[in-house]
Design a protein around this motif. Structure first.
Motif, PDB file in Angstrom:
ATOM      1  N   GLU A  97     -28.965  81.379 -12.522  1.00 23.21           N
ATOM      2  CA  GLU A  97     -29.097  80.148 -13.291  1.00 23.21           C
ATOM      3  C   GLU A  97     -28.623  80.298 -14.729  1.00 23.21           C
ATOM      4  O   GLU A  97     -27.808  79.512 -15.219  1.00 23.21           O
ATOM      5  CB  GLU A  97     -30.550  79.682 -13.274  1.00 23.21           C
ATOM      6  CG  GLU A  97     -30.777  78.364 -13.999  1.00 23.21           C
ATOM      7  CD  GLU A  97     -32.212  77.897 -13.945  1.00 23.21           C
ATOM      8  OE1 GLU A  97     -32.479  76.782 -14.445  1.00 23.21           O
ATOM      9  OE2 GLU A  97     -33.079  78.628 -13.421  1.00 23.21           O
ATOM     10  N   ARG A  98     -29.140  81.297 -15.445  1.00 22.91           N
ATOM     11  CA  ARG A  98     -28.823  81.439 -16.864  1.00 22.91           C
ATOM     12  C   ARG A  98     -28.979  82.901 -17.270  1.00 22.91           C
ATOM     13  O   ARG A  98     -30.036  83.491 -17.049  1.00 22.91           O
ATOM     14  CB  ARG A  98     -29.737  80.552 -17.699  1.00 22.91           C
ATOM     15  CG  ARG A  98     -29.480  80.574 -19.191  1.00 22.91           C
ATOM     16  CD  ARG A  98     -30.395  79.593 -19.910  1.00 22.91           C
ATOM     17  NE  ARG A  98     -29.993  78.240 -19.645  1.00 22.91           N
ATOM     18  CZ  ARG A  98     -29.141  77.527 -20.389  1.00 22.91           C
ATOM     19  NH1 ARG A  98     -28.606  78.084 -21.460  1.00 22.91           N
ATOM     20  NH2 ARG A  98     -28.833  76.291 -20.067  1.00 22.91           N
ATOM     21  N   ALA A  99     -27.925  83.478 -17.873  1.00 25.08           N
ATOM     22  CA  ALA A  99     -27.968  84.888 -18.261  1.00 25.08           C
ATOM     23  C   ALA A  99     -27.139  85.111 -19.515  1.00 25.08           C
ATOM     24  O   ALA A  99     -26.245  84.317 -19.842  1.00 25.08           O
ATOM     25  CB  ALA A  99     -27.447  85.770 -17.134  1.00 25.08           C
ATOM     26  N   THR A 100     -27.432  86.212 -20.209  1.00 27.05           N
ATOM     27  CA  THR A 100     -26.627  86.575 -21.372  1.00 27.05           C
ATOM     28  C   THR A 100     -25.228  87.004 -20.946  1.00 27.05           C
ATOM     29  O   THR A 100     -24.217  86.518 -21.457  1.00 27.05           O
ATOM     30  CB  THR A 100     -27.305  87.721 -22.153  1.00 27.05           C
ATOM     31  OG1 THR A 100     -28.601  87.299 -22.561  1.00 27.05           O
ATOM     32  CG2 THR A 100     -26.479  88.095 -23.369  1.00 27.05           C
ATOM     33  N   SER A 101     -25.156  87.938 -19.994  1.00 27.60           N
ATOM     34  CA  SER A 101     -23.879  88.365 -19.414  1.00 27.60           C
ATOM     35  C   SER A 101     -24.088  88.586 -17.926  1.00 27.60           C
ATOM     36  O   SER A 101     -25.208  88.837 -17.475  1.00 27.60           O
ATOM     37  CB  SER A 101     -23.365  89.642 -20.077  1.00 27.60           C
ATOM     38  OG  SER A 101     -24.268  90.715 -19.855  1.00 27.60           O
ATOM     39  N   VAL A 102     -22.994  88.490 -17.164  1.00 25.50           N
ATOM     40  CA  VAL A 102     -23.095  88.605 -15.708  1.00 25.50           C
ATOM     41  C   VAL A 102     -21.975  89.476 -15.165  1.00 25.50           C
ATOM     42  O   VAL A 102     -20.807  89.312 -15.536  1.00 25.50           O
ATOM     43  CB  VAL A 102     -23.032  87.219 -15.019  1.00 25.50           C
ATOM     44  CG1 VAL A 102     -22.992  87.379 -13.503  1.00 25.50           C
ATOM     45  CG2 VAL A 102     -24.217  86.355 -15.415  1.00 25.50           C
ATOM     46  N   ASP A 103     -22.354  90.402 -14.265  1.00 31.19           N
ATOM     47  CA  ASP A 103     -21.398  91.140 -13.443  1.00 31.19           C
ATOM     48  C   ASP A 103     -21.906  90.995 -12.012  1.00 31.19           C
ATOM     49  O   ASP A 103     -22.913  91.594 -11.636  1.00 31.19           O
ATOM     50  CB  ASP A 103     -21.344  92.610 -13.858  1.00 31.19           C
ATOM     51  CG  ASP A 103     -20.240  93.379 -13.136  1.00 31.19           C
ATOM     52  OD1 ASP A 103     -20.047  93.148 -11.929  1.00 31.19           O
ATOM     53  OD2 ASP A 103     -19.594  94.220 -13.774  1.00 31.19           O
ATOM     54  N   ALA A 104     -21.231  90.170 -11.219  1.00 30.54           N
ATOM     55  CA  ALA A 104     -21.690  89.875  -9.860  1.00 30.54           C
ATOM     56  C   ALA A 104     -20.569  90.119  -8.866  1.00 30.54           C
ATOM     57  O   ALA A 104     -19.428  89.684  -9.088  1.00 30.54           O
ATOM     58  CB  ALA A 104     -22.183  88.432  -9.747  1.00 30.54           C
ATOM     59  N   ARG A 105     -20.916  90.804  -7.758  1.00 34.64           N
ATOM     60  CA  ARG A 105     -19.910  91.170  -6.761  1.00 34.64           C
ATOM     61  C   ARG A 105     -20.471  90.987  -5.358  1.00 34.64           C
ATOM     62  O   ARG A 105     -21.588  91.441  -5.065  1.00 34.64           O
ATOM     63  CB  ARG A 105     -19.469  92.624  -6.972  1.00 34.64           C
ATOM     64  CG  ARG A 105     -18.882  92.861  -8.362  1.00 34.64           C
ATOM     65  CD  ARG A 105     -18.804  94.319  -8.733  1.00 34.64           C
ATOM     66  NE  ARG A 105     -18.446  94.475 -10.147  1.00 34.64           N
ATOM     67  CZ  ARG A 105     -17.212  94.585 -10.616  1.00 34.64           C
ATOM     68  NH1 ARG A 105     -16.199  94.615  -9.757  1.00 34.64           N
ATOM     69  NH2 ARG A 105     -16.974  94.703 -11.908  1.00 34.64           N
ATOM     70  N   SER A 106     -19.675  90.314  -4.508  1.00 35.68           N
ATOM     71  CA  SER A 106     -20.081  90.086  -3.124  1.00 35.68           C
ATOM     72  C   SER A 106     -18.877  90.290  -2.211  1.00 35.68           C
ATOM     73  O   SER A 106     -17.791  89.773  -2.487  1.00 35.68           O
ATOM     74  CB  SER A 106     -20.630  88.668  -2.949  1.00 35.68           C
ATOM     75  OG  SER A 106     -20.914  88.403  -1.583  1.00 35.68           O
ATOM     76  N   ASN A 107     -19.072  91.051  -1.150  1.00 39.57           N
ATOM     77  CA  ASN A 107     -17.990  91.206  -0.179  1.00 39.57           C
ATOM     78  C   ASN A 107     -17.824  89.952   0.667  1.00 39.57           C
ATOM     79  O   ASN A 107     -16.714  89.594   1.054  1.00 39.57           O
ATOM     80  CB  ASN A 107     -18.265  92.412   0.728  1.00 39.57           C
ATOM     81  CG  ASN A 107     -18.035  93.729   0.021  1.00 39.57           C
ATOM     82  OD1 ASN A 107     -17.219  93.827  -0.886  1.00 39.57           O
ATOM     83  ND2 ASN A 107     -18.768  94.752   0.425  1.00 39.57           N
ATOM     84  N   ASP A 108     -18.932  89.289   0.960  1.00 40.87           N
ATOM     85  CA  ASP A 108     -18.871  88.106   1.818  1.00 40.87           C
ATOM     86  C   ASP A 108     -19.964  87.135   1.403  1.00 40.87           C
ATOM     87  O   ASP A 108     -21.108  87.250   1.843  1.00 40.87           O
ATOM     88  CB  ASP A 108     -19.050  88.513   3.286  1.00 40.87           C
ATOM     89  CG  ASP A 108     -18.829  87.359   4.244  1.00 40.87           C
ATOM     90  OD1 ASP A 108     -18.416  86.275   3.783  1.00 40.87           O
ATOM     91  OD2 ASP A 108     -19.072  87.531   5.451  1.00 40.87           O
ATOM     92  N   GLY A 109     -19.633  86.196   0.521  1.00 44.34           N
ATOM     93  CA  GLY A 109     -20.620  85.234   0.081  1.00 44.34           C
ATOM     94  C   GLY A 109     -20.198  84.510  -1.184  1.00 44.34           C
ATOM     95  O   GLY A 109     -19.462  85.044  -2.022  1.00 44.34           O
TER      96      GLY A 109
END
Length: 227
Positions: A97-109
């Motif tokens: 929803e809300r963050a200072t910084s984001v590193d997000a990784r998904s193989n399938d999604g």
């Protein structure tokens, strides 16, 4: 079990590792960490580590805390306001929803980000990526649409098969590329963008331009407009 980096003790941090099952992290006005579900909880300095095997995990944390989540299979939802956030999952949707910084990784999604005030780095092999607002953006997906809104820093988007839509809030450089799909870049009114094709190589910003917009689509249309 998804692997996590060594704990950080300099500032409060919550680390969650889950083999399978949905992970829900709720940031709210509180001072403790509350865990609901079958999980082992350990603490080292300012870091709280939560390790779950199977089943749903609901974790309530203080608002603004840094978060690291690793999931092998299962949806990950982060609601409320958190600090620096890193999420990886082999299979499952990621929502923050809300963050200072984001590193997000998904193989399938699919990956969905509401507001990220600083850097936003997102990777998805198979799934759309959507960001409502962010500082800088660095996004790549093999298959799936990329949608970046209200970008206040430099924007980079690479997609093999899918449409790319970028709405810039300020005059910053843009790099957008897709093999199959349309590219749409919207700049604020009055911004003078120097437009180039990525296939022609790197380009320097002329003195009379506010930013450089570099795009390339092999089989789709490219639109760059001032709104």
């Amino acid at each position: 079990m998804a692997s996590l980096p060594p704990p950080t003790i300099d500032r409060p941090l919550v680390r969650i590792a889950s083999t399978s099952g949905r992970v829900e992290l709720i940031a709210e006005d509180r001072t403790d960490v509350d865990v609901r579900g079958d999980a082992e909880v350990t603490r080292f300095g300012a870091a709280t580590t939560i390790t779950g095997d199977h089943g749903r995990l609901i974790v309530r944390v203080p608002a603004g805390i840094d978060v690291v989540i690793g999931a092998t299979s299962g949806r990950v939802d982060v609601t409320g306001t958190v600090g620096a956030t890193a999420v990886t999952t082999d299979s499952g949707r990621i929502g923050i929803e809300r963050a200072t910084s984001v590193d997000a990784r998904s193989n399938d999604g699919r990956i969905e980000i509401g507001h990220c005030s600083a850097d936003c780095c997102l990777r998805s092999e198979h799934g759309a990526v959507a960001v409502a607002s962010c500082g800088s953006a660095d996004v790549a997906t093999a298959t799936g649409r990329i949608s970046l809104g209200d970008v206040r820093g430099a924007a980079r988007a690479h997609c093999t098969n899918g449409r790319v839509d970028i709405t810039m809030a300020t005059a910053n450089d843009v790099s957008a590329e897709t093999v199959t799909g349309r590219i749409s870049v919207s700049m604020p009114r009055g911004v003078r963008a120097f437009c180039t094709d990525l296939a022609d190589g790197p380009a320097e910003r002329p003195d009379d331009a506010d930013c450089v917009v570099s795009t390339h689509s092999v089989t789709g249309r490219v639109d760059i407009v001032n709104r």
